[in-house]
Design an enzyme around this catalytic site. Structure first.
Site, short mmCIF file in Angstrom:
data_model
loop_
_atom_site.label_atom_id
_atom_site.label_comp_id
_atom_site.label_asym_id
_atom_site.label_seq_id
_atom_site.Cartn_x
_atom_site.Cartn_y
_atom_site.Cartn_z
N LYS A 133 0.82 -1.20 0.00
CA LYS A 133 0.00 0.00 0.00
C LYS A 133 0.86 1.26 0.00
O LYS A 133 0.66 2.16 -0.81
CB LYS A 133 -0.94 -0.01 1.20
CG LYS A 133 -1.89 1.16 1.27
CD LYS A 133 -1.38 2.23 2.21
CE LYS A 133 -2.33 3.42 2.23
NZ LYS A 133 -1.86 4.45 3.20
N ASP A 151 -6.08 0.70 0.53
CA ASP A 151 -6.16 0.53 1.98
C ASP A 151 -7.55 0.02 2.34
O ASP A 151 -8.31 -0.36 1.46
CB ASP A 151 -5.85 1.85 2.70
CG ASP A 151 -6.80 2.94 2.27
OD1 ASP A 151 -7.90 2.62 1.77
OD2 ASP A 151 -6.46 4.12 2.42
#
Length: 221
Positions: A133, A151
Site C-alpha cells: 500500500k 487501503d
DNA sequence: AACTCGGGGCA
DNA sequence: TGCCCAGAGTT
C-alpha cells in the site's frame, strides 16, 4: 439528475463508466483533493506515508513538523536511532515499530539507493516499513506511476459501489481497479475513495442518506 | 491465515 | 471502559 442517472443505470453500465460517474461527482464536490496531492519531497512523503498506517492523517500532520525539523533529510534520519525517533512520534499508532522502520528505511536508502527514494514499486517494498500500500502511494503520488494504493477504505468503498466485483483482498482490488481507471486518475481516485470512506461510506453505519453517489452504488440498492 | 504492534479519540 | 483506526512484519 437522480432520475436521469437511474435510467442510465438501468441499461448496461461498465465499471469504467461507473468510475467516470463518481469521479465526476468527487471532482465537483471535493476540489480540495487536487492540492492535497502536492508534496514537498519524496523523503517527506514516504516518511509521512509510513506514519499514516492505522492512524488518522490529522495525527500524522500534528507529528511530522517536529520530526522533519530534527531530521530534515534521509542522511540525518539514517544517523539516528529508534530510541531518538520514538519520542517524536510516540503519539501516533505503533510508535515503536515505526521508529524502528523509519531509521531502518533511511539507512537502507543511504546504503543501497544513494539516498534517493526509488520510484519503482518493487524497489520501494524492499524498504523497512514499506508494504504494498505504501509503495503504491509513493509511486503514484510522488512519481506519477500507474499504481493504485488500496487501503481498508478503498477496499471497502470499491466493493460497495461495485467498482470491484468479488475482490477478497486489497491485491485483488488493486488488480481490478488498475484495469479500467485511467493512469492519470489513479492517485486522485485513491484520495477520493479514502475521504469518501472515512466520512460517508464508513465501515459501520454508512451515511447513505448523505451520500452523493448512492444513485450509482450497488450497496445502496 | 492468524497474530502482534499501540497511543489517542470518542461514545 | 471499550472500541476503533490512511498496514506491515512475523510465525
Amino acid at each position: 439528475m437522480g432520475r436521469q442517472a437511474g435510467i442510465v443505470f438501468r441499461r448496461f453500465m461498465s465499471r469504467k463508466e461507473l468510475f467516470e460517474k463518481i469521479i465526476d461527482y468527487f471532482s465537483k464536490h471535493m476540489p480540495v483533493a487536487e492540492t492535497e496531492l502536492d508534496y514537498t519531497d519524496p523523503y517527506e512523503m514516504i516518511v509521512s506515508t509510513i506514519l499514516s498506517a492505522q492512524c488518522t492523517d490529522k495525527r500524522v500532520n500534528m507529528t511530522t513538523p517536529a520530526l522533519f525539523a530534527k531530521y530534515p533529510t534521509v542522511q540525518s534520519l539514517a544517523k539516528a536511532t529508534p530510541e531518538k525517533v520514538f519520542p517524536l512520534i510516540k503519539s501516533i499508532s505503533y510508535p515503536n515499530n515505526k521508529a524502528k522502520h523509519l531509521v531502518g528505511m533511511a539507512k537502507m536508502l543511504v546504503k543501497d539507493f544513494g539516498g534517493v527514494v526509488p520510484s519503482d514499486v518493487n524497489e520501494l517494498q524492499k524498504l523497512p516499513g514499506v508494504g504494498r500500500k505504501t509503495a503504491n502511494v509513493v509511486a503514484s503520488v510522488v512519481f506519477n506511476k500507474p499504481a493504485m494504493a488500496v487501503d481498508t477504505h478503498v477496499f471497502r468503498v470499491s466493493a460497495r459501489i461495485g467498482l470491484t466485483v468479488g475482490a477478497k483482498n486489497p491485491l485483488q482490488t488493486e488488480m481490478q481497479l488498475v484495469k479500467y481507471i485511467p493512469e492519470n486518475k489513479l492517485a486522485i481516485a485513491h484520495h477520493w475513495l479514502i475521504l469518501h470512506g472515512r466520512y460517508v461510506c464508513t465501515a459501520r453505519n454508512p451515511k447513505c442518506s448523505e451520500c452523493g453517489i448512492k444513485e450509482f452504488c450497488k450497496y445502496f440498492r
